[in-house]
Design a protein around this motif. Structure first.
Motif, PDB file in Angstrom:
ATOM      1  N   UNK A  80      29.122   5.802 -78.542  1.00 49.78           N
ATOM      2  CA  UNK A  80      27.707   5.867 -78.884  1.00 49.78           C
ATOM      3  C   UNK A  80      27.400   6.884 -79.961  1.00 49.78           C
ATOM      4  N   UNK A  81      28.297   7.849 -80.149  1.00 49.61           N
ATOM      5  CA  UNK A  81      28.097   8.859 -81.186  1.00 49.61           C
ATOM      6  C   UNK A  81      28.572   8.308 -82.531  1.00 49.61           C
ATOM      7  N   UNK A  82      29.762   7.675 -82.546  1.00 47.82           N
ATOM      8  CA  UNK A  82      30.239   7.054 -83.781  1.00 47.82           C
ATOM      9  C   UNK A  82      29.945   5.559 -83.757  1.00 47.82           C
ATOM     10  N   UNK A  83      30.508   4.833 -84.710  1.00 46.58           N
ATOM     11  CA  UNK A  83      30.166   3.418 -84.889  1.00 46.58           C
ATOM     12  C   UNK A  83      31.155   2.452 -84.259  1.00 46.58           C
ATOM     13  N   UNK A  84      32.280   2.944 -83.740  1.00 51.24           N
ATOM     14  CA  UNK A  84      33.339   1.990 -83.395  1.00 51.24           C
ATOM     15  C   UNK A  84      34.090   2.256 -82.096  1.00 51.24           C
ATOM     16  N   UNK A  85      33.793   3.354 -81.390  1.00 49.72           N
ATOM     17  CA  UNK A  85      34.442   3.559 -80.093  1.00 49.72           C
ATOM     18  C   UNK A  85      33.620   2.896 -78.987  1.00 49.72           C
ATOM     19  N   UNK A  86      34.297   2.256 -78.041  1.00 51.47           N
ATOM     20  CA  UNK A  86      33.613   1.547 -76.962  1.00 51.47           C
ATOM     21  C   UNK A  86      34.372   1.731 -75.647  1.00 51.47           C
ATOM     22  N   UNK A  87      33.636   1.623 -74.540  1.00 53.06           N
ATOM     23  CA  UNK A  87      34.299   1.590 -73.235  1.00 53.06           C
ATOM     24  C   UNK A  87      34.799   0.178 -72.937  1.00 53.06           C
ATOM     25  N   UNK A  88      34.044  -0.842 -73.361  1.00 49.88           N
ATOM     26  CA  UNK A  88      34.449  -2.237 -73.195  1.00 49.88           C
ATOM     27  C   UNK A  88      34.598  -2.865 -74.569  1.00 49.88           C
ATOM     28  N   UNK A 277      27.720   0.826 -72.446  1.00 51.50           N
ATOM     29  CA  UNK A 277      28.052   0.999 -71.038  1.00 51.50           C
ATOM     30  C   UNK A 277      27.619  -0.207 -70.210  1.00 51.50           C
ATOM     31  N   UNK A 278      26.515  -0.850 -70.611  1.00 52.04           N
ATOM     32  CA  UNK A 278      26.064  -2.050 -69.901  1.00 52.04           C
ATOM     33  C   UNK A 278      27.116  -3.135 -69.962  1.00 52.04           C
ATOM     34  N   UNK A 279      27.788  -3.267 -71.095  1.00 52.41           N
ATOM     35  CA  UNK A 279      28.856  -4.270 -71.235  1.00 52.41           C
ATOM     36  C   UNK A 279      30.020  -3.950 -70.295  1.00 52.41           C
ATOM     37  N   UNK A 280      30.447  -2.705 -70.288  1.00 50.71           N
ATOM     38  CA  UNK A 280      31.559  -2.296 -69.432  1.00 50.71           C
ATOM     39  C   UNK A 280      31.233  -2.523 -67.965  1.00 50.71           C
ATOM     40  N   UNK A 301      30.940   4.519 -61.512  1.00 49.54           N
ATOM     41  CA  UNK A 301      29.766   5.321 -61.169  1.00 49.54           C
ATOM     42  C   UNK A 301      29.470   6.336 -62.259  1.00 49.54           C
ATOM     43  N   UNK A 302      30.505   6.933 -62.808  1.00 48.69           N
ATOM     44  CA  UNK A 302      30.302   7.939 -63.861  1.00 48.69           C
ATOM     45  C   UNK A 302      29.727   7.288 -65.116  1.00 48.69           C
ATOM     46  N   UNK A 303      30.251   6.122 -65.500  1.00 46.12           N
ATOM     47  CA  UNK A 303      29.749   5.442 -66.693  1.00 46.12           C
ATOM     48  C   UNK A 303      28.303   5.001 -66.478  1.00 46.12           C
ATOM     49  N   UNK A 304      28.004   4.485 -65.285  1.00 48.87           N
ATOM     50  CA  UNK A 304      26.642   4.040 -65.018  1.00 48.87           C
ATOM     51  C   UNK A 304      25.673   5.223 -65.038  1.00 48.87           C
ATOM     52  N   UNK A 305      26.092   6.324 -64.472  1.00 45.81           N
ATOM     53  CA  UNK A 305      25.219   7.498 -64.468  1.00 45.81           C
ATOM     54  C   UNK A 305      25.067   8.086 -65.865  1.00 45.81           C
ATOM     55  N   UNK A 319      14.400   2.332 -62.828  1.00 46.28           N
ATOM     56  CA  UNK A 319      15.548   1.493 -63.194  1.00 46.28           C
ATOM     57  C   UNK A 319      15.184   0.493 -64.295  1.00 46.28           C
ATOM     58  N   UNK A 320      16.055   0.373 -65.289  1.00 44.34           N
ATOM     59  CA  UNK A 320      15.806  -0.590 -66.370  1.00 44.34           C
ATOM     60  C   UNK A 320      17.092  -1.175 -66.950  1.00 44.34           C
ATOM     61  N   UNK A 321      18.222  -0.500 -66.734  1.00 46.64           N
ATOM     62  CA  UNK A 321      19.473  -0.960 -67.340  1.00 46.64           C
ATOM     63  C   UNK A 321      19.851  -2.349 -66.832  1.00 46.64           C
ATOM     64  N   UNK A 322      19.549  -2.627 -65.579  1.00 44.23           N
ATOM     65  CA  UNK A 322      19.885  -3.939 -65.012  1.00 44.23           C
ATOM     66  C   UNK A 322      19.193  -5.070 -65.756  1.00 44.23           C
ATOM     67  N   UNK A 323      18.076  -4.787 -66.420  1.00 43.23           N
ATOM     68  CA  UNK A 323      17.346  -5.820 -67.143  1.00 43.23           C
ATOM     69  C   UNK A 323      18.039  -6.227 -68.447  1.00 43.23           C
ATOM     70  N   UNK A 324      19.110  -5.520 -68.816  1.00 45.16           N
ATOM     71  CA  UNK A 324      19.862  -5.862 -70.025  1.00 45.16           C
ATOM     72  C   UNK A 324      20.943  -6.903 -69.762  1.00 45.16           C
TER      73      UNK A 324
END
Length: 865
Positions: A80-88, A277-280, A301-305, A319-324
């Motif tokens: 999220x800080x750079x343009x190309x690193x992702x968890x998923x 993180x929503x994708x992961x 849990x850590x990624x969601x938090x 709560x709003x992330x679930x709406x994505x």
């Protein structure tokens, strides 16, 4: 080009070159304890590289779902800080298992990039392993890349290894210069400057790393390639950032809509973190993972938090992330339909965790308040405490620093960084891809195909021993064919006998390693090395009970969907001969009425005595016909469908009853919580269910006899007894409090006088509730008094400190008990007027009380001076 078009072009390109498409495996690894998550396209082919199984085809292509939350290029804090690193991310890949090799891999990669996708050749660079002259010659001969753009690097950058030992080989990476001015490109930037982005890695697996570090040639050479899909999509659309592609834009727009914060708010970092993180989270939950307190559950849990924490930066407290999840399905549901099938479950899990995190964050604020209350003006919050707030309660370090500054405190940043580094190393170790070597030394008896399972039709067979491994009396044997079902899909492995004229083996377990079915047992007589063929015979009575329980799980699964809703899915199971266990996705305890209705539906199907039918078909046709695919299972091109006509249809490789009536009776014996959003049901069938019912009847008869009533009168009789007990307990409590009040009055009379302060220090053998005792003391004393009371509770030393309100500036009860608790090998804390501590060693209690009394006297004396 859209991401869907690009994905399709990649797959079609290799399908035209005689590759077989293999669907992505679940991101939750199946049977691989060395991985938290699938982190590369080659993970599902690991048994092929290790020689444990044969590939589905010599040439394969796929797009693999991957999750990386640690590693040298995948630091969670960079996402999220750079343009190309992702968890998923998705990994596009093509493989050759002993078929084509370097030349074709190089040619086809170049052809796809430059001729199909029309990528500017003047921006491409290639790296090869410094000792792999062959690859360099092939790049120069079969592509038109200039020689000066073929660069050599060492082992760190261009030699791939599965682990410390095992298959390995050189690799060739293709890099793309993404900078503004192509004229300023330089070979010195490759593998150093982020403007030179690796887009495809071609791995040539040709060696086997031995225990002593030496390399030997593999009998067959393989190709394993991986191209980051998100980077490819960004590149082909002229974007610097992966977040500018259609893989992310719909998610980012929805975040803007839900939060009201534009994309440039706080440099867009919160929006990008939440979208990534929503994708992961969605794909890992769809594949059977759930947030928890350890292992991959802790990672979720850590990624969601972390995502929810960034939501707070967007001023989102609900709560709003679930709406994505819905826009994600629009983007990726066509390629990965599992997120469509599991949509309701994914949304429920995320929403539940968001709610839980909100409560946890509020508790974290309370913890911070407590920590700051114990500090002196200008004090420092330790790195350990700051990290606890971060790791347990979701506090970002800058939030802790902000709160600290408001109160005039500082934060030990170096100590925090040390704790963070320890966690990162632990995560890297947990996620490291290592090989678990098979330490058994196998003795080959005969050669040829092995482990053909014929157990659906036969319970015994004359089989040929292929090889065996012996350790004392324990023996592992692999046969050419076997009726023994290996443990998988929740069903336990078969037991039975392997016998010959001169040998007898009792098989106690059956399981799979790669494609091999291993029979593990005890050698009762004979020598396996002197025998070539055996009679392999399973324990048919045990298998029958397993079959009945397995079919019952299918009936239970369908019945639960009918009673609770289609959101119910199987999240795990155990099918054994004596019971069955079924884990289901559901967010609240099942009511007694729901359990009774479920039980009724299953037994109704049993009474209908329907035939249980099995068919083998392709995966797409099976799912299209309405067959249920289970969480976390990896299915091949051909699947086995188990159907109870008119009721249920599931993909399943297990063994089943011939008719539902064979089950006899079905009885649920327990329902409990397993994890957030997951419940567990245990049940019995057949004779085991009947025995359970008879046992329950015997218990009821004993209760009737004890209470001297009929079975219909039992509830009323128990209620009467409970009411009588409650009345007696209240009466006893009143007597006890009266006695405690008398004790305190007496102690105050005989307590120590320090100036105008009364100090009571005593060890009581029967103290009752210590905090209540402290309240009584404060009420009786009213002013200028301190009590330090010791007691033993549950074989542990306990200490109470109570202080009247007018003395809390001089003597703070929380500080006193913290130090007294330490004297007993424990600790404690509480409010300035009332606090308790516990210890480990009863023998230290008296000395601890003396220490505490001395400490209180010193503080009173200091206040008096």
């Amino acid at each position: 080009m859209t991401s869907k078009e690009i994905r399709r072009q990649f797959l079609d390109f290799f399908l035209e070159k005689e590759h077989t498409f293999v669907r992505s495996s679940p991101v939750v690894p199946l049977g691989d304890p060395t991985l938290l998550f699938i982190n590369a396209g080659m993970n599902q082919f690991k048994p092929v590289f290790l020689g444990q199984s044969e590939p589905v085809a010599p040439r394969v292509v796929n797009t693999q779902k991957c999750i990386r939350v640690s590693g040298k290029h995948n630091d969670l804090e960079e996402v999220g800080v750079d343009d190309y690193h992702h968890t998923f991310f998705e990994m596009l890949g093509n493989w050759s298992f002993g078929d084509y090799y370097k030349q074709e891999a190089i040619q086809w990669a170049w052809e796809l990039l430059t001729e199909v996708w029309k990528i500017d050749k003047q921006r491409l660079w290639v790296t090869i392993y410094e000792e792999d002259d062959e690859a360099g010659e092939l790049w120069a001969k079969f592509t038109d890349i200039p020689d000066e753009r073929i660069l050599k690097f060492g082992t760190k950058d261009n030699f791939w290894e599965m682990g410390d030992t095992g298959p390995c080989g050189p690799c060739s990476e293709i890099h793309y210069y993404s900078g503004d001015d192509p004229a300023h490109q330089s070979a010195s930037g490759v593998n150093r400057d982020p403007d030179y982005r690796e887009i495809w890695n071609l791995v040539f697996i040709q060696y086997n790393r031995q225990q002593d570090g030496t390399l030997t040639d593999l009998p067959r050479r393989h190709v394993d390639t991986g191209a980051g899909f998100e980077r490819i999509v960004a590149l082909l659309n002229g974007h610097q950032s992966n977040y500018e592609t259609d893989l992310f834009i719909p998610l980012l727009r929805q975040i803007v809509k839900l939060t009201g914060k534009p994309l440039d708010y706080k440099a867009g970092v919160p929006h990008r973190v939440i979208a990534d993180h929503l994708r992961m989270l969605s794909f890992s939950i769809a594949d059977g993972a759930l947030p928890g307190n350890e292992g991959r559950g802790y990672v979720l849990r850590r990624v969601l938090r972390r995502a929810a924490r960034f939501g707070r930066l967007l001023e989102m407290r609900e709560p709003f992330i679930f709406e994505l999840v819905d826009p994600l399905i629009e983007i990726m549901g066509e390629a990965f339909p599992e997120i469509i099938d599991k949509k309701a479950h994914i949304k429920r899990v995320i929403r539940s965790e968001e709610i839980s995190f909100g409560e946890t964050l509020d508790r974290g604020l309370e913890i911070f308040a407590r920590l700051s209350a114990e500090l002196k003006p200008g004090g420092t919050i330790t790195g350990k405490d700051a990290f606890k707030l971060y790791d347990t309660y979701g506090f970002p370090l800058d939030l802790t620093q902000l709160l600290a500054r408001e109160k005039g405190f500082s934060v030990d940043i170096s100590g925090f960084d040390e704790c963070m580094q320890v966690q990162r190393e632990r995560a890297r170790a947990a996620g490291k891809f290592t090989r678990i070597d098979d330490e058994r030394e196998w003795t080959v008896v005969t050669k040829g195909p092995a482990s053909e399972f014929i157990g659906y039709e036969q319970t015994s067979v004359t089989a040929t021993i292929r090889k065996y491994a012996q350790s004392g009396e324990q023996l592992d044997i692999i046969l050419d064919k076997t009726p023994f079902y290996p443990e998988q899909g929740g069903q336990v492995g078969d037991r039975g006998i392997l016998k010959a004229d001169t040998m007898r083996i009792v098989v106690t377990d059956t399981f799979k390693t790669g494609d091999d079915i291993i029979h593990r047992g005890t050698l009762e007589s004979g020598n396996p090395g002197a025998v070539r063929t055996v009679e392999a015979e399973i324990d048919t009575e045990r298998r029958t009970r397993i079959r009945l329980n397995h079919t019952a799980t299918h009936l239970l699964h369908k019945a639960l969907k009918m009673v609770l809703g289609e959101h119910v899915n199987q999240a795990g199971s155990l099918v054994s001969p004596d019971r069955l266990r079924f884990d289901l996705t559901h967010f609240e305890q099942l009511s007694r009425a729901d359990l009774k209705k479920t039980e009724y539906l299953v037994n109704a199907e049993i009474r209908k005595n329907r035939s249980v039918k099995t068919t083998v078909t392709d995966y797409k046709s099976a799912v299209g016909s309405g067959a249920t695919a289970l969480f976390g299972e990896k299915y091949g091109s051909s699947v086995r469908v188990v159907e109870v006509p008119g009721f249920s249809r599931e993909l399943c490789g297990g063994t089943h009853a011939s008719r539902t009536g064979d089950i006899g009776i079905f009885k649920i014996i327990s329902e409990s919580a397993l994890a957030a959003g997951v419940r567990r049901i245990e049940a019995l069938t057949g004779d085991a269910a009947l025995e359970f019912i008879q046992t329950q009847e015997s218990l009821i008869e004993k209760v009737k006899s004890r209470l001297k009533c009929s079975h219909t009168e039992i509830p009323d009789r128990i209620d009467t007894l409970l009411e009588q007990r409650h009345a007696l307990e209240k009466e006893l409590e009143t007597i006890k409090k009266s006695g405690q009040a008398d004790v305190m009055a007496d102690l105050l009379t005989h307590g120590e006088s320090i100036g105008d302060v009364r100090l009571v220090v005593i060890r009581l053998e029967n103290s009752g509730d210590l905090k209540e005792l402290g309240d009584i003391f404060r009420t009786k004393a009213q002013h200028r008094a301190v009590a330090l009371v010791g007691a033993v509770r549950n074989d542990k030393p306990m200490v109470l400190c109570a202080v009247t309100d007018d003395l809390t500036n001089a003597v703070r009860a929380g500080e006193i008990v913290k130090q007294v608790g330490a004297q007993m090998g424990g600790g404690g804390g509480g409010r300035p007027h009332l606090a308790t501590a516990g210890g480990r060693d009863i023998k230290l209690l008296d000395a601890a009380l003396e220490f505490g009394a001395k400490l209180i006297r010193e503080k009173l004396q200091k206040a008096a001076d």
